[in-house]
Structure formats: structure tokens, C-alpha cells
Design an enzyme around this catalytic site. Structure first.
Site, short mmCIF file in Angstrom:
data_model
loop_
_atom_site.label_atom_id
_atom_site.label_comp_id
_atom_site.label_asym_id
_atom_site.label_seq_id
_atom_site.Cartn_x
_atom_site.Cartn_y
_atom_site.Cartn_z
N HIS A 155 98.86 102.76 -12.26
CA HIS A 155 99.60 102.47 -11.02
C HIS A 155 100.31 103.70 -10.43
O HIS A 155 100.24 103.94 -9.23
CB HIS A 155 100.64 101.37 -11.26
N GLU A 193 100.87 102.48 -17.54
CA GLU A 193 101.44 102.16 -16.23
C GLU A 193 101.37 103.35 -15.28
O GLU A 193 101.07 103.19 -14.10
CB GLU A 193 102.90 101.68 -16.40
N HIS A 197 107.94 95.78 -16.38
CA HIS A 197 106.51 95.87 -16.67
C HIS A 197 105.93 97.04 -15.88
O HIS A 197 105.22 97.86 -16.42
CB HIS A 197 105.79 94.56 -16.32
N GLN A 206 109.51 91.45 -16.73
CA GLN A 206 109.00 90.34 -17.53
C GLN A 206 110.03 89.87 -18.55
O GLN A 206 110.87 90.66 -19.01
CB GLN A 206 107.69 90.75 -18.23
P1 AMP Z 1 98.77 96.17 -15.92
O1 AMP Z 1 97.41 96.78 -16.23
O2 AMP Z 1 99.74 97.13 -15.37
O3 AMP Z 1 98.63 94.89 -15.15
O4 AMP Z 1 99.38 95.76 -17.32
C1 AMP Z 1 98.68 94.91 -18.18
C2 AMP Z 1 98.65 95.52 -19.55
O5 AMP Z 1 99.97 95.82 -19.95
C3 AMP Z 1 98.06 94.57 -20.56
O6 AMP Z 1 97.25 95.32 -21.45
C4 AMP Z 1 99.29 94.05 -21.26
O7 AMP Z 1 99.03 93.65 -22.58
C5 AMP Z 1 100.19 95.25 -21.22
N1 AMP Z 1 101.61 94.91 -21.32
C6 AMP Z 1 102.29 94.07 -20.52
N2 AMP Z 1 103.57 94.00 -20.91
C7 AMP Z 1 103.70 94.81 -21.98
C8 AMP Z 1 104.76 95.16 -22.84
N3 AMP Z 1 106.00 94.68 -22.67
N4 AMP Z 1 104.52 96.01 -23.85
C9 AMP Z 1 103.26 96.52 -24.03
N5 AMP Z 1 102.22 96.24 -23.26
C10 AMP Z 1 102.43 95.39 -22.24
#
Ligand code: AMP
Length: 254
Positions: free
Chosen positions: A147, A143, A62, A35
């Protein structure tokens, strides 16, 4: 007695194997998602830099997401597999508890170097931007649990993070875009030109995701690249993610 004990052992082994099979779900490929931090910060209207300081003006990881060819994906596959902070936060604990004991041991020194290296690479390549400012463990933990646990048949926790870091090092997306005169300068660029530049340099079509900032501009937010199930090689995407991008998108400064 001896016989029933051996039956018990066999049963135990079979049950163990079944439980491993239950948590190690199969999947078809990974999305490796990076990202642009400027877009993340513009989406939320604000963001917080990690405790280690402002991240580099570069794409940050990400996640590495197991996916199915039909577009669906598994998540939270192992409710028992909590994020083992010690694998990432080891440095502090190791330093406090064991450095005095093992400081003369070469093996320990070798491990310390590796672990320190992983931690600093995570901070550099996988920066957290959520508020309040933090050390990244919450993001990495999210993460892994959501995942990473769905790829446990292929990668354990440490291998999962290392695979993502290696993928990031394999392709320098910012440089690829800069070479195509697509720069993070707040200007608008053709989505097709962004895709073409990446496809030409890597050989594979990327997926692009956009966000909308507070002025309603669509911005280049996330780039998806597909990776084989071993987590090591980029592949042509069996399926591209859905895109919310218009034909021209802003590449904001960071
Ligand atoms: P996911 O569940 O893997 O799709 O990730 C989405 C979550 O990750 C959401 O809560 C986002 O706010 C958070 N997120 C995405 N990018 C970041 C970042 N660079 N730092 C912290 N949280 C993140």
C-alpha cells in the site's frame, strides 16, 4: 563534445523524472484501517503475540491504504522500493555500529530519541499478531510494499508510518465506543449504534468490517476511516468499503 554532454545530462534528467512519475501513482484518498485484536485472534482461532509482549486491549493499526473513488485501489506500485528495514530497525544497528562514534554528538542523541520513539510507537499502535511470534517487521513491510508504495507521491516511507501513527492518536475509537456503552465484553451490539457513536464523535461515517469466529459469530473486526491524500486529515468517505456485517455484531474480549 561539451554540447553532447549537456544533451546527455538533459536526457538523463528527463528519464529520471519519467521514472519517478511511473512509480508515484495518483490516488483519491486513504482508508485508515484499524482492527480489534480479539477478533483477529478469534478469526484465525489463534494468534501469536509479538515478541514485545501481549498488545494493549485497544484497536491496532492494520494499514493506511491509498484508494480510488470508484472503489478500486492501487497496490505494489514500486517493485524497486523494498522495505527499508533500517528505517524501522535502525535502533539495533545504530546502537551497535555508531553509538560509540557519535555518543557525544547532540544531533545524534536527538535522532536516537526520535527513532526509538517511532519504533516503540509502532510496536504499541501497529502490533503484529501473526504466527510464529515475531517483531512486526514482516507485517509493516507487507503494508509498505503493498500500500505505502502507492502513496510515494505524497509520503516517503518514514512519513507514511508516522502519518498512520498520528492518525491513530487523533481518534480514540475504543474510548468513543466505551462512552456509548459499547465495550469489548463478548456481548452483541447493534451495528448502527457502533456507526452512530463513531459518526457523532468524529463527524464522519466509518466503514465497518466483520469476521466470523469458530462458533460462527460475526464480530466487530475492522474500522475504516477516510483520510485526505496528505495522510493527515480525516474526511467524509468518498466511498465506504463493502461490509460483511449483520445488524448485530459481537465485540469480543481481548
Ligand atoms: P492487506 O494485504 O493489507 O489487506 O493485509 C492482509 C494481510 O495482513 C493478511 O495476510 C493478514 O493476515 C495480515 N494481517 C492483518 N492483520 C495483521 C496483524 N495484526 N498482524 C499480522 N498480520 C496481519
Amino acid at each position: 563534445m561539451k554540447r553532447s554532454f549537456s544533451i546527455f545530462i538533459k536526457l538523463f534528467v528527463i528519464l529520471q523524472s519519467i521514472s519517478v512519475l511511473c512509480v508515484s501513482e495518483e490516488f483519491d484518498f486513504f482508508y485508515f484501517v484499524v482492527q480489534w485484536p480479539g477478533s483477529y485472534c478469534d478469526t484465525k482461532n489463534h494468534c501469536c503475540y509479538p515478541k514485545s509482549g501481549k498488545p494493549a486491549a485497544d484497536f491496532g493499526i492494520h494499514g493506511l491504504w491509498p484508494n480510488y473513488k470508484d472503489g478500486s485501489y492501487p497496490s505494489n506500485c514500486d517493485p524497486d522500493a523494498l522495505f527499508d528495514e533500517s528505517q524501522v530497525r535502525f535502533l539495533i544497528k545504530m546502537t551497535q555500529v555508531t553509538i560509540l562514534v557519535y555518543c557525544f554528538c547532540l544531533f545524534f542523541v536527538y535522532n536516537m530519541e526520535q527513532l526509538t520513539d517511532l519504533m516503540s510507537k509502532m510496536q504499541k499502535s501497529w502490533p503484529t499478531l501473526s504466527c510464529p511470534s515475531n517483531d512486526g517487521l514482516k507485517f509493516w513491510s507487507h503494508e509498505w510494499v503493498k500500500h505505502g508504495t502507492c502513496a510515494e507521491s505524497e509520503l516517503d516511507q518514514r512519513e507514511y508510518f508516522e502519518a498512520a501513527l498520528k492518525l491513530k492518536d487523533k481518534v480514540n475509537l475504543l474510548q468513543i465506543l466505551k462512552d456509548a456503552v459499547i465495550k469489548p465484553d463478548d456481548r452483541f451490539y447493534d451495528l448502527d449504534k457502533i456507526k452512530d457513536a463513531i459518526e457523532e464523535a468524529t463527524g464522519f461515517t466509518p466503514g465497518i468490517d466483520c469476521n466470523i469466529d469458530s462458533s460462527h459469530n460475526s464480530q466487530l473486526y475492522q474500522i475504516y476511516q477516510c483520510v485526505d491524500t496528505s495522510g493527515s486529515d480525516f474526511i467524509q468517505c468518498p466511498r465506504l468499503p463493502r461490509s460483511r456485517c449483520p445488524s448485530r455484531v459481537q465485540f469480543p474480549k481481548f
